[in-house]
Motif scaffolding. Sequence first.
Motif, PDB file in Angstrom:
ATOM      1  N   ARG B 109       0.840  -1.199   0.000  1.00 46.63           N
ATOM      2  CA  ARG B 109       0.000   0.000   0.000  1.00 46.63           C
ATOM      3  C   ARG B 109       0.871   1.242   0.000  1.00 46.63           C
ATOM      4  N   LYS B 110       0.603   2.131  -0.938  1.00 43.83           N
ATOM      5  CA  LYS B 110       1.360   3.378  -0.955  1.00 43.83           C
ATOM      6  C   LYS B 110       0.986   4.227   0.251  1.00 43.83           C
ATOM      7  N   VAL B 111       2.000   4.823   0.874  1.00 48.92           N
ATOM      8  CA  VAL B 111       1.736   5.737   1.979  1.00 48.92           C
ATOM      9  C   VAL B 111       1.339   7.076   1.368  1.00 48.92           C
ATOM     10  N   VAL B 112       0.203   7.615   1.761  1.00 49.86           N
ATOM     11  CA  VAL B 112      -0.256   8.870   1.181  1.00 49.86           C
ATOM     12  C   VAL B 112       0.470  10.026   1.868  1.00 49.86           C
ATOM     13  N   ALA B 113       1.259  10.722   1.064  1.00 50.92           N
ATOM     14  CA  ALA B 113       2.015  11.848   1.607  1.00 50.92           C
ATOM     15  C   ALA B 113       1.109  13.064   1.704  1.00 50.92           C
ATOM     16  N   SER B 114       1.469  14.012   2.556  1.00 45.86           N
ATOM     17  CA  SER B 114       0.594  15.161   2.794  1.00 45.86           C
ATOM     18  C   SER B 114       0.474  16.038   1.553  1.00 45.86           C
ATOM     19  N   ASP B 115       1.515  15.993   0.683  1.00 42.93           N
ATOM     20  CA  ASP B 115       1.467  16.831  -0.517  1.00 42.93           C
ATOM     21  C   ASP B 115       1.024  16.038  -1.752  1.00 42.93           C
ATOM     22  N   ASP B 116       0.436  14.878  -1.489  1.00 48.27           N
ATOM     23  CA  ASP B 116       0.025  14.010  -2.593  1.00 48.27           C
ATOM     24  C   ASP B 116      -1.323  14.462  -3.146  1.00 48.27           C
ATOM     25  N   ASN B 117      -1.345  14.909  -4.411  1.00 49.40           N
ATOM     26  CA  ASN B 117      -2.595  15.392  -4.999  1.00 49.40           C
ATOM     27  C   ASN B 117      -3.195  14.405  -5.993  1.00 49.40           C
ATOM     28  N   SER B 118      -2.538  13.286  -6.161  1.00 55.80           N
ATOM     29  CA  SER B 118      -3.000  12.359  -7.199  1.00 55.80           C
ATOM     30  C   SER B 118      -4.266  11.638  -6.786  1.00 55.80           C
TER      31      SER B 118
END
Lengths: 426, 118
Positions: B109-118
């Motif tokens: 599972r990809k860790v969702v980064a705070s700057d992730d807009n995808s």
Amino acid sequence: MLKLEKWWHLMTTANSNSELLPHIFRKEYAKMTAVLCRHFGLQHIEIAEDIVSDTFLKATEVWAIHGLPENPVAWLHTVAKNKAKDYFKRIAVFETQVKKNIKPDEIANEQVFEFSDQNIFDSQLAMIFVVCNSTNPTEAQICLALQILCGFSVEEIANAFLAKPETIKKRLQRARNHLRNDNFQIKSLSKTEIEFRLDTVLKTLYLLFNEGYFSKTNNQLIRQELCSEAARLTLILTENTLTNTPQVNALLALMCFQSSRLEARTNDNGEAVLFDEQDRNLWNKTLIEKGNYYLINACKGNEVSKYHLEASIAYWHTTPTDQNKWQHILQLYNQLILTEYSPIIAMNRTFAYAKVYGHNKAIPEAEKLNLADHSYYYGLLGYLYADVNIDTAISHYEQAIKLTKSKTEKQTLAKEIARLIEQNCR
Amino acid sequence: MKEFALVFRNSENQDVKPSPEQMQEVLTNWMNWMAGIAAQNKLVDRGNRLSMSESKTVKPGNVVTDGPYTEIKEYINGYTLIRTESIDEAVAIAGQCPILTIGGSVEVRKVVASDDNS
């Protein structure tokens, strides 16, 4: 104190009369600067260094004509002491006759000081902690330590860091400015300060030792010098109750085990001798015993630092035959790489992996590391492929030769290629 | 570089009781695998193993049940964080995980980064 000196002589196998001048100078530089600095105060470190440099200059002039004195070290101490006295006299004249507004505390009043064993010991311990000061970034602290504690030249430090001398020079200048402005008292070391700074001190000593052990130079004397300098400084830490921690003992154990093989690692032509081909009679048994002693000391407490792990690996290397030796070593490398990533640990771990699981299984492990700018990486691949595919092995070795700056390493690799070619022709 | 969580799942199988020797081997493989990730400088966090014996599931209405699972006898027994260029690379690493040899699975599972807009 006697113990320290005696033991140190074991580390430096060279006979003192055959030592080159820079050799003595490097040893004495750190000691004398530390004592003078403790006396003058930290803000006047340059004065201390000037006095020491002047002393060496005088020694070069006098000794060149009259030959080495009977006791060169005592000679240096006496001259430095006299130069320090002269300096105080000049200052006194300046202050009373020229400068009207005297700031009494700016420079310590003339006091009697001796280059006694105890004073050298205390001053050096204090100096170690002065240099490893958190006002400077770690890199700068390490540079300073090499210069002030070990008497390294800018050029030598640059080599150790694979950096340009100008970069090091600037870094040292900045670090010295910080050091001078710092209010750290060289005379008193509090428990908190020691605890706070010990990690940095150990890292510095560890890197210093490695610089000697994995040095690019094939001058055996210099390598021994660097290793024994690092061990000497670490030994100072074990002689003080506050700094005699398990980690310090682990680091010293590591240094002893590694140093025990210094002789065996190089042949008469200065070429590196691979571990498997080393003459085990050349391993220094006294140092191995010392290593065991410090490793046992290191196990008081529950702490497992990276020095513990590395010392344990080095311990296994000194035991000639044990069925599970490489399994133990691999497990320790597994723990070590989880503690801290470094390309060297990653590659050494892969070597141990190959020893346990064979070259075929280790090749994909090695190729995953992706360390294309390291000569040792190609050396490792060459080694792993030697049993599998000679052409691939040779091309890896050739790449390693291209990348390495070490003459010794080039020779060793070229020899290996020649061996493979010969084997291929048969 | 992106961060991915590898979530380890195992299922309870009362019929299989590995010998100490086999368990030792799994442990060794596990350590080699983990260190192999670290050796590529792709390990972000070793993560944690999650206990089976001390576990409860809390549901609305003060309902507390034993164990982490409901209907299926599959449970999460740990996670690790890695750092790779792509999910494919993360999947390749997960594919070497020793848990696969003892009936378990790995969820990537990809860790969702705070700057992730995808």
